[in-house]
Scaffold this motif. Sequence first.
Motif, PDB file in Angstrom:
ATOM      1  N   LYS A 197       3.609   6.887   1.124  1.00 54.75           N
ATOM      2  CA  LYS A 197       2.507   7.835   1.264  1.00 54.75           C
ATOM      3  C   LYS A 197       2.877   9.229   0.768  1.00 54.75           C
ATOM      4  CE  LYS A 197       0.436   5.483   5.244  1.00 54.75           C
ATOM      5  NZ  LYS A 197       0.072   5.588   6.683  1.00 54.75           N
ATOM      6  N   ARG A 231       1.742  14.617  -0.799  1.00 49.60           N
ATOM      7  CA  ARG A 231       1.050  13.387  -0.432  1.00 49.60           C
ATOM      8  C   ARG A 231       0.722  12.578  -1.685  1.00 49.60           C
ATOM      9  NH1 ARG A 231      -0.683  10.889   4.656  1.00 49.60           N
ATOM     10  NH2 ARG A 231      -2.054   9.208   3.983  1.00 49.60           N
ATOM     11  N   SER A 260      -1.907   9.738  -3.353  1.00 46.84           N
ATOM     12  CA  SER A 260      -3.184   9.047  -3.271  1.00 46.84           C
ATOM     13  C   SER A 260      -3.143   7.933  -4.297  1.00 46.84           C
ATOM     14  CB  SER A 260      -4.342  10.007  -3.562  1.00 46.84           C
ATOM     15  OG  SER A 260      -5.581   9.316  -3.553  1.00 46.84           O
TER      16      SER A 260
END
Length: 252
Positions: free
Chosen positions: A97, A108, A110
């Motif tokens: 993640k 982070r 995605s």
Amino acid sequence: MKRTLLILAIVFCGLAIVKALECQECLEDNDVYCVDQTSYRNCIKSKPFGNVISCPDDTVCTNSKNVCVKSSDLAESEVDVCGTSGGNQCATCTNQKYTCVSKNQFARCSESVVVDSNIYDCDTDEICSSEALEKYDNICTPSCVLDFLDVRATCSNSEYTTTTTAAPTTVTPSTEQKNSACTEAEKDLQIPKETLYFFTIYKEDTSCHTYLYCERTESTEWDTVYLSCHQPKPYFDSTTSLCVSTKPTGCS
């Protein structure tokens, strides 16, 4: 159990800090600068010098005292520095993640994209290690326990910039194009005739991700090597003849 190991490791903070083994950086273990997986330059005082040396067939550039070693013969402490055993890639999202984007910063993920609108800092004296996240569920690790945990910093750059996501060109010039580029660079850079070799940016790649090693021969031709700069230092800097993390002026 993973967190327990990390807590126990902090007890050993008197241990020496381990420097990450990075492609295209001088290695402390053997004073070698791995240009890519199969070639290298020597180092003095943490600076590369001299011509590019190709490893023998079926060997790779490593931190071994012998420099070039067969992948199948790598000892536990030896690393294929620019290859697959070099560890997790900097600023690259895989199955985690989060990903490290500098020595002590992370972001982070995605899916496969780094969400760089928010960059997070590790605490002082901590390094960012995607390997530690995978093994111990903690991406920030005290520098003093790297040896105990057998992990290292994922990135070599000290601060994240969006330039680390740039990808090098995949178009390889022909022998004629490389020879022509070396001849042109010799004139433009006013390279003395007694200079046996030099490095020059490959002008056709306006993104500055690639460069040429030009070595004189007894004929009018050049011995050339077409090279690429990789993340987290994806740009070639003509002033230092090194790969850098910040885009030089004039690059697209």
